[in-house]
Design an enzyme around this catalytic site. Sequence first.
Site, mmCIF file in Angstrom:
data_model
loop_
_atom_site.group_PDB
_atom_site.id
_atom_site.type_symbol
_atom_site.label_atom_id
_atom_site.label_comp_id
_atom_site.label_asym_id
_atom_site.label_seq_id
_atom_site.Cartn_x
_atom_site.Cartn_y
_atom_site.Cartn_z
ATOM 1 N N THR A 144 0.835 -1.201 0.000
ATOM 2 C CA THR A 144 0.000 0.000 0.000
ATOM 3 C C THR A 144 0.870 1.252 0.000
ATOM 4 O O THR A 144 1.962 1.260 0.578
ATOM 5 C CB THR A 144 -0.946 0.001 1.226
ATOM 6 O OG1 THR A 144 -1.560 1.282 1.341
ATOM 7 C CG2 THR A 144 -0.220 -0.289 2.523
ATOM 8 N N SER A 179 -1.370 3.182 10.459
ATOM 9 C CA SER A 179 -2.324 2.374 11.236
ATOM 10 C C SER A 179 -1.682 1.006 11.466
ATOM 11 O O SER A 179 -0.694 0.660 10.802
ATOM 12 C CB SER A 179 -3.643 2.180 10.470
ATOM 13 O OG SER A 179 -3.452 1.262 9.402
ATOM 14 N N TYR A 181 -2.897 -1.725 10.534
ATOM 15 C CA TYR A 181 -3.011 -2.414 9.231
ATOM 16 C C TYR A 181 -1.840 -2.042 8.326
ATOM 17 O O TYR A 181 -1.163 -2.914 7.770
ATOM 18 C CB TYR A 181 -4.341 -2.058 8.547
ATOM 19 C CG TYR A 181 -4.242 -2.135 7.033
ATOM 20 C CD1 TYR A 181 -4.106 -3.360 6.396
ATOM 21 C CD2 TYR A 181 -4.240 -0.968 6.243
ATOM 22 C CE1 TYR A 181 -3.964 -3.433 5.014
ATOM 23 C CE2 TYR A 181 -4.106 -1.041 4.875
ATOM 24 C CZ TYR A 181 -3.969 -2.279 4.263
ATOM 25 O OH TYR A 181 -3.819 -2.353 2.902
ATOM 26 N N HIS A 182 -1.603 -0.727 8.161
ATOM 27 C CA HIS A 182 -0.520 -0.307 7.261
ATOM 28 C C HIS A 182 0.822 -0.853 7.746
ATOM 29 O O HIS A 182 1.696 -1.179 6.946
ATOM 30 C CB HIS A 182 -0.488 1.229 7.159
ATOM 31 C CG HIS A 182 -1.615 1.812 6.355
ATOM 32 N ND1 HIS A 182 -2.748 2.339 6.910
ATOM 33 C CD2 HIS A 182 -1.782 1.947 5.008
ATOM 34 C CE1 HIS A 182 -3.562 2.774 5.954
ATOM 35 N NE2 HIS A 182 -3.001 2.551 4.794
ATOM 36 N N LYS A 185 1.776 -4.214 6.363
ATOM 37 C CA LYS A 185 2.298 -4.202 4.992
ATOM 38 C C LYS A 185 3.791 -3.903 4.991
ATOM 39 O O LYS A 185 4.534 -4.388 4.144
ATOM 40 C CB LYS A 185 1.557 -3.150 4.158
ATOM 41 C CG LYS A 185 0.067 -3.433 3.992
ATOM 42 C CD LYS A 185 -0.150 -4.618 3.072
ATOM 43 C CE LYS A 185 -1.602 -4.808 2.709
ATOM 44 N NZ LYS A 185 -1.841 -5.941 1.842
HETATM 45 P P1 NAD Z 1 -10.732 -7.872 0.199
HETATM 46 O O1 NAD Z 1 -10.878 -7.988 1.676
HETATM 47 O O2 NAD Z 1 -11.962 -7.655 -0.607
HETATM 48 O O3 NAD Z 1 -9.976 -9.152 -0.376
HETATM 49 C C1 NAD Z 1 -9.080 -9.903 0.386
HETATM 50 C C2 NAD Z 1 -9.532 -11.352 0.341
HETATM 51 O O4 NAD Z 1 -8.557 -12.136 1.032
HETATM 52 C C3 NAD Z 1 -10.875 -11.583 1.042
HETATM 53 O O5 NAD Z 1 -11.749 -12.280 0.193
HETATM 54 C C4 NAD Z 1 -10.501 -12.407 2.271
HETATM 55 O O6 NAD Z 1 -11.496 -13.342 2.632
HETATM 56 C C5 NAD Z 1 -9.216 -13.080 1.822
HETATM 57 N N1 NAD Z 1 -8.320 -13.424 2.924
HETATM 58 C C6 NAD Z 1 -7.870 -12.614 3.916
HETATM 59 N N2 NAD Z 1 -7.082 -13.302 4.744
HETATM 60 C C7 NAD Z 1 -7.011 -14.567 4.263
HETATM 61 C C8 NAD Z 1 -6.365 -15.736 4.702
HETATM 62 N N3 NAD Z 1 -5.640 -15.748 5.819
HETATM 63 N N4 NAD Z 1 -6.505 -16.871 3.955
HETATM 64 C C9 NAD Z 1 -7.251 -16.880 2.822
HETATM 65 N N5 NAD Z 1 -7.908 -15.788 2.370
HETATM 66 C C10 NAD Z 1 -7.794 -14.640 3.090
HETATM 67 O O7 NAD Z 1 -9.661 -6.693 -0.049
HETATM 68 P P2 NAD Z 1 -9.312 -5.908 -1.401
HETATM 69 O O8 NAD Z 1 -9.871 -4.539 -1.293
HETATM 70 O O9 NAD Z 1 -9.643 -6.762 -2.568
HETATM 71 O O10 NAD Z 1 -7.747 -5.775 -1.265
HETATM 72 C C11 NAD Z 1 -6.887 -6.814 -1.733
HETATM 73 C C12 NAD Z 1 -5.462 -6.501 -1.314
HETATM 74 O O11 NAD Z 1 -5.050 -5.259 -1.878
HETATM 75 C C13 NAD Z 1 -5.261 -6.377 0.185
HETATM 76 O O12 NAD Z 1 -4.028 -6.974 0.538
HETATM 77 C C14 NAD Z 1 -5.210 -4.891 0.415
HETATM 78 O O13 NAD Z 1 -4.437 -4.579 1.552
HETATM 79 C C15 NAD Z 1 -4.572 -4.391 -0.860
HETATM 80 N N6 NAD Z 1 -4.969 -3.021 -1.202
HETATM 81 C C16 NAD Z 1 -6.281 -2.711 -1.428
HETATM 82 C C17 NAD Z 1 -6.632 -1.408 -1.761
HETATM 83 C C18 NAD Z 1 -8.059 -1.009 -2.006
HETATM 84 O O14 NAD Z 1 -8.330 0.211 -2.122
HETATM 85 N N7 NAD Z 1 -9.001 -1.959 -2.128
HETATM 86 C C19 NAD Z 1 -5.636 -0.419 -1.868
HETATM 87 C C20 NAD Z 1 -4.303 -0.767 -1.627
HETATM 88 C C21 NAD Z 1 -3.981 -2.081 -1.290
HETATM 89 N N1 USQ Z 2 -11.855 9.511 4.902
HETATM 90 C C1 USQ Z 2 -12.796 10.525 4.977
HETATM 91 N N2 USQ Z 2 -14.109 10.160 5.080
HETATM 92 C C2 USQ Z 2 -14.509 8.868 5.082
HETATM 93 C C3 USQ Z 2 -13.544 7.846 4.990
HETATM 94 C C4 USQ Z 2 -12.217 8.196 4.915
HETATM 95 O O1 USQ Z 2 -12.474 11.712 4.963
HETATM 96 O O2 USQ Z 2 -15.714 8.620 5.183
HETATM 97 C C5 USQ Z 2 -10.434 9.884 4.770
HETATM 98 C C6 USQ Z 2 -9.518 9.211 5.767
HETATM 99 O O3 USQ Z 2 -9.493 9.912 6.988
HETATM 100 C C7 USQ Z 2 -8.197 9.213 5.010
HETATM 101 C C8 USQ Z 2 -8.609 9.122 3.548
HETATM 102 O O4 USQ Z 2 -9.993 9.437 3.503
HETATM 103 O O5 USQ Z 2 -7.539 10.431 5.199
HETATM 104 C C9 USQ Z 2 -8.415 7.753 2.949
HETATM 105 O O6 USQ Z 2 -9.134 6.802 3.722
HETATM 106 P P1 USQ Z 2 -9.770 5.504 3.033
HETATM 107 O O7 USQ Z 2 -10.641 4.825 4.042
HETATM 108 O O8 USQ Z 2 -10.372 5.848 1.732
HETATM 109 O O9 USQ Z 2 -8.482 4.651 2.717
HETATM 110 P P2 USQ Z 2 -7.390 4.027 3.676
HETATM 111 O O10 USQ Z 2 -7.835 3.890 5.081
HETATM 112 O O11 USQ Z 2 -6.130 4.801 3.445
HETATM 113 O O12 USQ Z 2 -7.260 2.538 3.114
HETATM 114 C C10 USQ Z 2 -7.536 2.209 1.747
HETATM 115 C C11 USQ Z 2 -7.704 0.705 1.652
HETATM 116 C C12 USQ Z 2 -6.414 0.023 2.065
HETATM 117 C C13 USQ Z 2 -5.269 0.578 1.230
HETATM 118 C C14 USQ Z 2 -5.192 2.101 1.294
HETATM 119 C C15 USQ Z 2 -4.224 2.678 0.275
HETATM 120 O O13 USQ Z 2 -8.770 0.299 2.521
HETATM 121 O O14 USQ Z 2 -6.552 -1.390 1.866
HETATM 122 O O15 USQ Z 2 -4.064 0.034 1.720
HETATM 123 O O16 USQ Z 2 -6.470 2.636 0.935
HETATM 124 S S1 USQ Z 2 -3.464 4.159 0.876
HETATM 125 O O17 USQ Z 2 -4.506 5.101 1.287
HETATM 126 O O18 USQ Z 2 -2.665 4.695 -0.198
HETATM 127 O O19 USQ Z 2 -2.673 3.775 2.036
#
Ligand code: NAD
Ligand code: USQ
Length: 401
Positions: A144, A179, A181-182, A185
């Site tokens: 991320t 966070s 979570y982050h 990664k």
């Molecule tokens: P998602 O939660 O929809 O997909 C993840 C899938 O992985 C889910 O179906 C979940 O059941 C499965 N999973 C989680 N842990 C598992 C485990 N231990 N074994 C088997 N399956 C497991 O999430 P997404 O939005 O599709 O994101 C996919 C990836 O991309 C994530 O790693 C996320 O951190 C990364 N990412 C997403 C975004 C975004 O905006 N969606 C942005 C940046 C990075």
């Molecule tokens: N935010 C708002 N209002 C909302 C929700 C979020 O203002 O209702 C703000 C948050 O405070 C933050 C920004 O929007 O400043 C982004 O938040 P987000 O929830 O859209 O995204 P984030 O928490 O950063 O996480 C998402 C994905 C995660 C991925 C990440 C990429 O859920 O899996 O890793 O985006 S990045 O943001 O580049 O780290």
Amino acid sequence: MRILVLGGDGYLGWSTAMYFSKRGHTVAVVDNFLRRMMHLERGTDSLTPIQSLRARVEAWKEITQLDIESFVGDVQDWHFISRVIRDFKPETIIHYGEIPSAPYSMIDVHHAVHVHENNVNGTLNVLFAMKEFAPDAHLVKLGTMGEYGTPNVDIPEGYFEVEFRGRKDVLPFPRQPGSFYHLTKVHDSNNIMFACKVWGLRATDLNQGVVYGIDTDEIKLDDRLLTRFDYDESFGTALNRFCVQAVAGIPLTVFGKGQQTRGYLDIRDTLQCVELTTLNAPAPGRMRVFNQWVEHFSVLDLALHVKHAAKQLGIDVKIAHYQNPRVEMEEHYYNPDHKELFDLGLKPHLLNETLVESVIKRVIQHKDRIVEDSIVPRIYWKRGATEEYTEILDYEENNKK
Ligand code: NAD
Ligand code: USQ
């Protein structure tokens, strides 16, 4: 190519599986349905009515005559994942199988530990299974952009040249994640970098920005193929949430000053980026890093884009400022590089060209499923914070003064 998609029941994983299957690759997916379970735990759900993985795989076969093999199990289970990798013999492993939510990881100690165990231990299993059974495979790992945080300098793609006390080196750029979570990664990136170095594995860490959108060419074939689209406070990202709020007539929930800036990309560009990465594997022994995003916006910019797009459909949208439930910089410099994927051929979609057709109209299609209560933020990151923080200010009223 033989491609194994970890997390293949998820938002990006299912779309990726269909995308590669359609292009003639042999695709298998792994998932343990953790994301569906977490929704049950939080009392929330996807806006799009998603079918079970089995039903989607069957629908895909019926519509395209193509197979997607599925393995149901936990990446954290060594015996399960090592056998899948040994038997399927992937040439590329696309690893989405982690918990993706910053707010979910900040709920309490149990959630923080769960997210750490799931993400970090799962990726360690994948690395050891590759070492044992697929040492030539390419790991395409979803990281991320949030690994870097928001430093007051430009952000390179993973590494930068440093000169310190008269000596020079190319080192990983400092990570300042925002966070628990982050942080997982960042731990993954370090583990992958180390495994590449000691075992000669090949890997690309894709530091992805925030993804938006519902439609891909494959999803448009049939509604049984829909991927999830979340809008609750844990799993819905700001832009997806704003589109749902616009359609539901709820003022857009901009947190704090709204100048928090992030990189964004359309789900179709995620698919392109992952394909370009897969087709251009790196040499063994060093983890390559790409920054995967197309345009950057502040949260307030996003709200204004959604307001403008909704207006084209006759929907009047209000923007609210919520007191920020998160702890983050609300005004900062943001200038990350994103050259590598463009050099490989990425042809991006732009937000103002796609928001109405491929997001808001889809949200309108499913608007009866919107549960307004899921939208309110209740996870507070500050020590001792309570629900009193949910104070709403009207953005436009406030800016008239
Ligand atoms: P998602 O939660 O929809 O997909 C993840 C899938 O992985 C889910 O179906 C979940 O059941 C499965 N999973 C989680 N842990 C598992 C485990 N231990 N074994 C088997 N399956 C497991 O999430 P997404 O939005 O599709 O994101 C996919 C990836 O991309 C994530 O790693 C996320 O951190 C990364 N990412 C997403 C975004 C975004 O905006 N969606 C942005 C940046 C990075
Ligand atoms: N935010 C708002 N209002 C909302 C929700 C979020 O203002 O209702 C703000 C948050 O405070 C933050 C920004 O929007 O400043 C982004 O938040 P987000 O929830 O859209 O995204 P984030 O928490 O950063 O996480 C998402 C994905 C995660 C991925 C990440 C990429 O859920 O899996 O890793 O985006 S990045 O943001 O580049 O780290």
